[in-house]
Design an enzyme around this catalytic site. Structure first.
Site, PDB file in Angstrom:
ATOM      1  N   ARG A  94       0.561  -1.143   0.058  1.00  0.00           N
ATOM      2  CA  ARG A  94       0.066  -0.027  -0.057  1.00  0.00           C
ATOM      3  C   ARG A  94       1.004   1.379   0.165  1.00  0.00           C
ATOM      4  O   ARG A  94       2.062   0.977   0.523  1.00  0.00           O
ATOM      5  CB  ARG A  94      -0.975   0.097   1.153  1.00  0.00           C
ATOM      6  CG  ARG A  94      -1.961  -1.279   1.009  1.00  0.00           C
ATOM      7  CD  ARG A  94      -2.798  -1.004   2.360  1.00  0.00           C
ATOM      8  NE  ARG A  94      -3.595   0.133   2.666  1.00  0.00           N
ATOM      9  CZ  ARG A  94      -3.198   0.712   3.852  1.00  0.00           C
ATOM     10  NH1 ARG A  94      -2.417   0.037   4.807  1.00  0.00           N
ATOM     11  NH2 ARG A  94      -3.984   1.842   4.306  1.00  0.00           N
ATOM     12  N   ARG A 126       1.902   4.253  18.623  1.00  0.00           N
ATOM     13  CA  ARG A 126       2.805   5.222  19.588  1.00  0.00           C
ATOM     14  C   ARG A 126       3.339   4.282  20.760  1.00  0.00           C
ATOM     15  O   ARG A 126       2.535   3.672  21.400  1.00  0.00           O
ATOM     16  CB  ARG A 126       2.120   6.347  19.719  1.00  0.00           C
ATOM     17  CG  ARG A 126       2.119   7.258  18.670  1.00  0.00           C
ATOM     18  CD  ARG A 126       1.356   8.495  19.164  1.00  0.00           C
ATOM     19  NE  ARG A 126       1.966   9.149  20.148  1.00  0.00           N
ATOM     20  CZ  ARG A 126       3.026  10.534  20.016  1.00  0.00           C
ATOM     21  NH1 ARG A 126       3.007  10.839  18.571  1.00  0.00           N
ATOM     22  NH2 ARG A 126       3.448  10.847  21.014  1.00  0.00           N
ATOM     23  N   LYS A 147       3.824  -7.102  11.920  1.00  0.00           N
ATOM     24  CA  LYS A 147       3.174  -7.437  10.621  1.00  0.00           C
ATOM     25  C   LYS A 147       3.268  -8.533   9.922  1.00  0.00           C
ATOM     26  O   LYS A 147       4.629  -9.070   9.927  1.00  0.00           O
ATOM     27  CB  LYS A 147       3.391  -6.180   9.764  1.00  0.00           C
ATOM     28  CG  LYS A 147       2.511  -6.116   8.363  1.00  0.00           C
ATOM     29  CD  LYS A 147       2.628  -4.745   7.821  1.00  0.00           C
ATOM     30  CE  LYS A 147       1.659  -4.948   6.232  1.00  0.00           C
ATOM     31  NZ  LYS A 147       1.579  -3.789   5.942  1.00  0.00           N
TER      32      LYS A 147
HETATM   33  C1  BTN Z   1       0.437  -3.708   2.279  1.00  0.00           C
HETATM   34  O1  BTN Z   1       1.264  -2.833   2.050  1.00  0.00           O
HETATM   35  O2  BTN Z   1       0.375  -3.982   3.433  1.00  0.00           O
HETATM   36  C2  BTN Z   1       0.009  -4.504   1.046  1.00  0.00           C
HETATM   37  C3  BTN Z   1       0.717  -5.639   0.566  1.00  0.00           C
HETATM   38  C4  BTN Z   1       0.177  -6.499  -0.315  1.00  0.00           C
HETATM   39  C5  BTN Z   1       1.193  -7.468  -1.123  1.00  0.00           C
HETATM   40  C6  BTN Z   1       0.532  -8.232  -1.961  1.00  0.00           C
HETATM   41  S1  BTN Z   1       1.486  -9.635  -2.535  1.00  0.00           S
HETATM   42  C7  BTN Z   1       0.367 -10.210  -3.555  1.00  0.00           C
HETATM   43  C8  BTN Z   1       0.055  -8.891  -4.272  1.00  0.00           C
HETATM   44  N1  BTN Z   1       0.892  -8.664  -5.287  1.00  0.00           N
HETATM   45  C9  BTN Z   1       1.396  -7.224  -4.925  1.00  0.00           C
HETATM   46  O3  BTN Z   1       2.397  -6.757  -5.843  1.00  0.00           O
HETATM   47  N2  BTN Z   1       0.870  -6.931  -3.852  1.00  0.00           N
HETATM   48  C10 BTN Z   1       0.034  -7.987  -3.337  1.00  0.00           C
END
Ligand code: BTN
Length: 328
Positions: free
Chosen positions: A125, A327, A190
């Site tokens: 994201r 935080r 995460k």
């Molecule tokens: C985030 O930033 O939390 C979202 C991550 C999403 C990763 C997945 S891996 C499969 C799909 N292909 C990508 O390029 N991104 C999503």
């Protein structure tokens, strides 16, 4: 995209994590020992770590379980099998989301599912990179089509988070939770993330690509660039992460019906469950919206799935977007 045949064969031979002598590998593959060495070196480009010990040979730092279409299809339930139009497994691809968006623009039907062993440009994201070494994690995307426009799928990304947690809990990962809007967390670290991409005209129709990345075994060296606390299922489950094929099937079993049925119930079907998985409720956070930062306490989500933040002046405000950080 497939790996070159020799590289795939060498990986299959080494996937057991045991030592294999260079001579044996060369004989089996019918190539020279220096060609074996070259192939092994090229594996580092995919994020695969190999070890060489004189007198013993070569082995992978970690055994690999490669994706297997039959095993994944075998793990899908009957309803989901009827929703899948095709399951595509790539050895390597830029990004499974980008690939499915391209397929969508070329007219691919709903129900297309794509997995990759390696992503060279995995997307997170907010334009971030998603670290995607070969064979270590799950990179999965699913395509669905709707008759209405993009506004009709708001809240779908929260539904995706709920679906992912259901899949994890089915393997006993009971402490997995959600950080708004759909980061998958385990004990403040995460474990995975979801990227929903929507394309279409305001009045419709629209196409959705839902992508999930789940850390199964993320080598520390590969994770060096990640600037937030992270974990993987191997750590969470004390070295006993479920097989990747079973995990992939379980995720598809939950995510595809969530996509297919979102039209019927919308976010209302997921609100209560999402709130039960909220791992931020009551916590003090910073919310970054563009260049603006707001501090406050998380008060959950409203009925539209917006983040509720109790601000320093005591008022509670709903936010549709932003990046939340704990935080400490
Ligand atoms: C985030 O930033 O939390 C979202 C991550 C999403 C990763 C997945 S891996 C499969 C799909 N292909 C990508 O390029 N991104 C999503």
């Amino acid at each position: 995209m497939r790996l070159p045949a020799i590289r795939k064969s060498i990986l299959q031979l080494l996937s057991d994590g045991e030592f294999h002598s260079g001579v044996r590998l060369a004989d089996t593959l019918n190539i020279s020992r220096s060609a074996v060495w070259k192939q092994l070196n090229s594996l580092t480009e995919l994020g695969i770590e190999t070890l060489a010990v004189s007198g013993k040979g070569y082995r992978l730092a970690q055994p690999l379980q490669l994706f297997d279409a039959d095993a994944i299809e075998g793990g899908m339930n009957a309803r989901v099998r009827s929703l899948v139009s095709e399951l595509i497994i790539h050895d390597q691809i830029s990004s499974t989301n980008t690939y499915l968006l391209e397929c969508a623009h070329a007219g691919a039907p709903a129900g297309l599912v794509c997995l990759a062993e390696y992503q060279s440009a995995g997307k997170g994201r907010r334009g971030r990179q998603w670290v995607s070494p070969f064979g270590a994690n799950i990179y999965l995307s699913l395509l669905w089509r709707y008759q209405h426009g993009p506004a009709g799928v708001s809240g779908l990304s929260l539904a995706a988070g709920v679906a992912a947690i259901r899949a994890l809990r089915s393997f006993g990962v009971h402490e997995a939770g959600l950080k708004w809007p759909n980061d998958i967390y385990w004990q403040d670290r995460k474990l995975g993330g979801i990227l929903v991409e929507v394309s279409g005209e305001t009045e419709g129709p629209c196409v959705v690509v839902m992508g999930i990345g789940l850390n199964v075994f993320l080598p520390a060296r590969q994770a060096q660039g990640i600037n937030q606390p992270w974990t993987d299922l191997t750590a969470v489950m004390n070295g006993h992460a479920p097989p990747r094929n079973a995990l992939a099937a379980a995720l598809i079993n939950e995510l595809l019906p969530a996509l297919a049925e979102f039209d019927a119930g919308g976010i209302a079907d997921y609100l209560q469950e999402w709130r039960g998985y909220d791992c931020m409720y009551g916590k003090r956070v910073s919310l970054l919206i563009g260049s603006e930062c707001r501090d406050g306490f998380v008060m959950g989500i409203d009925d539209k799935g917006l983040l509720l933040l109790r601000q320093q002046d005591g008022t509670v405000r709903a936010f549709a977007s932003g990046e939340v950080s704990f935080r400490r």
